[in-house]
Design an enzyme around this catalytic site. Structure first.
Site, mmCIF file in Angstrom:
data_model
loop_
_atom_site.group_PDB
_atom_site.id
_atom_site.type_symbol
_atom_site.label_atom_id
_atom_site.label_comp_id
_atom_site.label_asym_id
_atom_site.label_seq_id
_atom_site.Cartn_x
_atom_site.Cartn_y
_atom_site.Cartn_z
ATOM 1 N N GLN B 32 41.974 55.879 33.869
ATOM 2 C CA GLN B 32 41.823 55.460 32.482
ATOM 3 C C GLN B 32 40.943 56.441 31.719
ATOM 4 O OE1 GLN B 32 40.261 51.531 33.232
ATOM 5 N NE2 GLN B 32 38.856 52.356 34.752
ATOM 6 N N HIS B 63 28.213 38.730 31.714
ATOM 7 C CA HIS B 63 27.825 38.785 33.123
ATOM 8 C C HIS B 63 27.246 37.464 33.613
ATOM 9 C CE1 HIS B 63 27.739 43.312 32.254
ATOM 10 N NE2 HIS B 63 28.856 42.995 32.851
ATOM 11 N N ASP B 87 30.552 48.208 36.398
ATOM 12 C CA ASP B 87 29.280 48.431 35.694
ATOM 13 C C ASP B 87 28.118 47.737 36.400
ATOM 14 O OD1 ASP B 87 29.252 45.672 34.789
ATOM 15 O OD2 ASP B 87 30.670 46.271 33.244
ATOM 16 N N GLY B 139 41.407 46.433 44.217
ATOM 17 C CA GLY B 139 41.037 45.030 44.381
ATOM 18 C C GLY B 139 42.216 44.173 44.803
ATOM 19 N N ASP B 156 36.525 40.564 37.365
ATOM 20 C CA ASP B 156 35.917 41.166 36.170
ATOM 21 C C ASP B 156 36.732 42.409 35.839
ATOM 22 O OD1 ASP B 156 34.389 42.413 34.278
ATOM 23 O OD2 ASP B 156 32.647 42.738 35.559
#
Lengths: 276, 276, 276, 276
Positions: B32, B63, B87, B139, B156
Site C-alpha cells: 500500500q 484503540h 501501529d 493475518g 484492526d
C-alpha cells in the site's frame, strides 16, 4: 476535486469539504452571511458565516436530540420555547409531543426562516403549524422579558460568534431560569469537546451555578466539527437520567431512542472530566 | 488554505482536509501507499492508501474501544490475537489487562510497524513488550492455521480494499471462530453507518450466522469518516451487555469507561435498523 | 479557503482555484456540463465540462488574439466564419473590422449562447448585430458543406474532448481549406505548450500538410492552463509576418497592438522547437 | 484531490494548487518560511513564505530572461552582481556569457543557498564556479557600499514583503545607479500586471527618474501569478531594443532567443499603458 466545493475550516488547521452542485441562495443578511447550496453528499445545506448549520441528510440527529431529551424528561411539557432554530427542525420535533400546546420560535434573522422554508421544506414545514408562534426578534431580549412561563426552553444557536454571542453568558442562563416555570428544563447546544473543551467547561460551570441538575450529553453529527456534538441540560427538578419507564411513548425518529436517551449521558472519559 | 494540506476524500463528494507541517515518510510499500506526516491539528498521522489510519491526538478512542470492550466482556482473557494493527495501539491497550499472558500481532506490512515505531512511539512503544509477539505476515493465513487457541481476537484492519479485502468475508469469520477457544470473543472494526450502511448490514448478517452473540457498538473518532465508527463483536458465550460489575477493574483510559462500555451498544435508531 | 471555491484540475497534478460568490447557472446540456458562476477575482465566468472558458476580466486577450491577427493579415476580410465561440467574444472583435460584411457563428450548443447573453452581456451582446448570423449546429458539418466561401475562419473550440473532438483532425483542416476562398486564412486555438506539447506538434504538422503558410503564435491568458495559450494559423497566401504597415488601422483593444501582432510569433525556444 | 497538495493563494481569491509527493525540507529561517517539496507536475520546488520561487521544470524562463536580456544589451559585461537569487539560477545563466569575469551573488538568507544546492543541484550547481563569489548578506547594504563597480546588476528578489521590502524603493534604485559603471544596466523582477498593476506603475515611474532608458519586458512563467511576469530594465546608455545583430552569440537556452529578446518588449496594450 475539480468543480465547485464548499470548505468549512472548523479550526485554523482542519476542515471538511463537500461537492456543491449549485448555490441556491447567497446573501449578506443584517446579521450574518447566509448561504444555501445543493450538495451532492448531504442534500441541501444551510451555512451561516461559513459554518454548516444543517443538511437534509443528517439534520435529524441534532433536531431530535435537542428536542426529545428534555421533552421526555419533563412529565408534561405544554409550553415550549425555541431560541434560534430558524430552520424549523427543532420545532418539527417538538410538535411530535402531543402534550405540547404551544411552541414559540424566536429567531433573530428572518432570512433564515424564509430560505429554510424555500429550500429545506421538510425541515421548516411545521413552522406553519397552528400550535407554533414564530417571532422574528432577539432571543436574549425575549428571555429577559419572560417570567415563569415555559416548561422547556431550547437554545438552538450558532457558535458564540456573531449574533449568538450573548447566548453563551451567565446572564442569559439566569434569564432562562426566570423564564422557566418552577420545574422547567433548558437545553443548549454546546459545541464539541475536541476543539472547544474550554467552552464546554465554562458553560457547564456557569449553568451549574444556576440549575440544581446540570448534565451534558452528546450525539454524533457528521457535518459538525469532530462529529461529536455536546448539549448542556439544566433542570430545576426533573433528572433526565430518572425518567419513568412509562413516560416514554412511541415517537417517530431516526436517531433518538429510549435507550439512547440514557446512553447519551455516558460521556467519554475526557469529556466527563470537563464536566467535573 | 495556503501551504501544505492533506485531503482525504472519504466519499466521492465529501472529505476532510488538514494542514501539514511536513511529510515524515512516504513510501509505496509492497502492500500500500504509506504516508506519515506531521499535522498541525492532530500531531503525527499515519495514512494508508490516502486514508487516515491514526493520529497522535485521537488514536486513543479507536484503540481503547477495540480492546477494552471484549477484554472486559471475557472473564479471564489470557491469549489475545490482533490482526492488523501494526501501529501498536491496540496492543498497548491489551497489555493494560493483567490477565493477558500473551498478545500476538500479525501485521502484513512490516513498514507500518517500522514507521509507527519511529514516528508514533507513544502508540507503538509496547510492541517491544515481553508479553508481545510480533509476526509480519498474512493475518488471514494465520487465522486459518490456528485452532482453539485464542481467548480474544481483534481485527484492526483498513477498509475492505487492498490487503484487507479478505478480512471482510464469511470465510474469515468462520476461521476466527475456529481459532477462538470455546468461550472466545472477536471484534472487528466495521466502518461507519453513514457512508457504509450496506457493509455494516452485511458484516452483521455474516457474523450472526457464526456467532451466537453478535452485537454492534460505536465510538466517536473525529478523523474517521462521519465521526461515528462501528465495531462488530461476535461472542461464543459471554455477552458484552452482561458483564458482572466486579469484573471491571481500574484502568487508565481517556475514552473508555464502565458506563460507556454499555452505552456504546445503544445505537442510533437508523444504525440499530441495520443490525436487525 | 473557507466558503465556495471552484477548482479546475488543468492536469492530474496541477490546477487553479478561485473563490465563488455564487453559481449563476448549472446545467447538463445535450453536449456538456455548463456552469456559470460569479467569481470574486475574475467576474462572471463560464465553465464547460469543468474547464474555464472565459471570464469577464481576462476574456479580451483570447478574443482579440483570435480575431485581429488573421483579420489584419487578410487585406480585405468580408465574409468571416467562427466555429464554436458561443460566448460571442470573437464575434465582437470581428465586428470591429469595418471591411467585414458578414460574420457567421456556428455553435453546437445553444445553451452556451443563451447563458452567455444572460450573464456575459458585454461579451455576447454583439451576437444580435445585423452583420451577424448565428447558427446553432455542428461546425464540422457546416465546414464540410461550405466551398470557397469564407475569407477568414476562426475555430474557437474547447479542448479536444467532448463535442470538440472532431475539430482537431486533419479532415477538419482539409474541410476548412475548401471552405476558404483562394486567399483565405484560418486560425484555431491550440491549447498550451507546457502541458500539451504533443497536441501542438500534431496540429502544426497536420496543418502544414494543407496550408502553404503555417504559423504558431501565443498570448498570455491567466485563467488558462500555464498562462500561455497557442494559436495555429494556416494561410493560403497572406503571411501574418508580412502585413503592410498601412494595413493596420486604429482599433480599440486592451491586449492586441500592431507591435504585439508580430511579437506574438516570436516563440520561446522550446515552443519553436515544437513547430519544426 | 486526495493526498498532499500545496496551494499558493496568489491573491485573496485566486490560487494555484499542486500535488506534492513529499516535503523535502521545511524551516522557519531567520528571514522567512522556507519549504522545499517534490511535486508531481513541476519537479522539486522552492517556496518562500508560501510563494512559489522556482521549480525544476519551468525555472529556465525566469533565469534566462533576467540574465540574457541585459547581458546581450551590454556590449561587454565583465562584472555582474545578482541581488537575491540564492537558488543560483541567474548565476548559471550569467556564466554562459564568456565576457563575464566575475559574478557576485548577495543573498540575505544562507538557507536558501544551502537547500537549493541540496535539492535543486542543476539550478544551484554553478554557485561553486570559480568566477562566482557568494556573499551571504544584505543586498541593500551591499549596493549602498558599491560605487561605479558593476556592468550589470540583477535584482532577483521575492515580492515586496518580508526581507525584500527595501528592494522596491527609489532609494534602492538610486543606490543601484551609483553601484553601476557609467554604461551599466540593471534589471529587476517586477511582479505581474494582472494583480499588481499599481506596483508595476510605481516601479516604472521610480526607475524612470533615475535611468535615462527604462523599459518593461515580460515572460511567461506558468507557476507565477497570472503566468505573465514583468521585468523592469534601467540602463544608463545601452538600449535593449537597439542591440547590434552581431552582438548576439550562440547560447544554449530553452526560452530566450534573439527574436524573443525584442518581442518581450512588445507589451499587451493594458500593460503598455502602465508604463506611460
Amino acid at each position: 476535486m475539480g468543480g465547485f466545493w464548499f470548505t468549512e475550516k472548523q479550526t485554523e488547521n482542519f476542515g471538511i469539504t463537500m461537492k456543491i452542485n449549485k448555490t441556491l441562495h447567497t446573501e449578506k443578511t443584517d446579521f450574518q452571511q447566509l448561504d444555501m447550496a445543493e450538495t451532492e453528499e448531504w442534500g441541501n445545506m444551510l451555512f451561516l458565516d461559513g459554518m454548516v448549520m444543517t443538511s437534509q441528510k443528517d439534520e435529524f440527529v441534532y433536531h431530535e436530540m435537542v428536542a426529545h431529551v428534555p421533552l421526555f424528561t419533563h412529565p408534561n411539557p405544554e409550553n415550549v420555547l425555541v431560541v434560534g432554530g430558524g430552520d424549523g427542525g427543532v420545532i418539527r420535533e417538538v410538535l411530535k409531543h402531543p402534550s405540547v400546546k404551544k411552541a414559540t420560535l424566536v429567531e433573530i434573522d428572518g432570512k433564515v426562516i424564509e430560505y429554510s422554508k424555500k429550500y429545506l421544506p421538510e425541515i421548516a414545514g411545521d413552522l406553519e403549524n397552528e400550535r407554533v408562534e414564530v417571532i422574528v426578534g432577539d432571543g436574549f431580549m425575549h428571555i429577559a422579558e419572560s417570567k415563569n412561563e415555559y416548561d422547556v426552553i431550547m437554545v438552538d444557536s450558532t457558535e458564540p460568534v456573531g449574533p449568538a454571542v450573548n447566548l453563551f453568558t451567565k446572564g442569559f442562563y439566569s434569564g432562562i431560569s426566570n423564564a422557566l416555570k418552577e420545574d422547567g428544563i433548558f437545553v443548549a447546544q454546546s459545541d464539541n469537546p475536541w476543539f472547544k473543551a474550554d467552552l464546554i467547561k465554562q458553560v457547564m460551570s456557569d449553568v451549574k451555578e444556576i440549575f440544581p441538575i446540570t448534565r451534558l450529553y452528546t450525539a454524533n453529527i457528521p457535518t459538525y466539527p469532530s462529529g461529536l456534538w455536546a448539549f448542556t441540560l439544566g433542570s430545576k427538578k426533573h433528572d433526565p437520567l430518572k425518567v419513568a419507564e412509562e413516560r416514554f411513548h412511541e415517537i417517530d425518529t431516526k436517531y433518538y431512542t429510549k435507550e439512547l436517551h440514557n446512553a447519551a449521558f455516558a460521556l467519554p472519559k475526557f469529556v466527563k472530566d470537563l464536566t467535573e
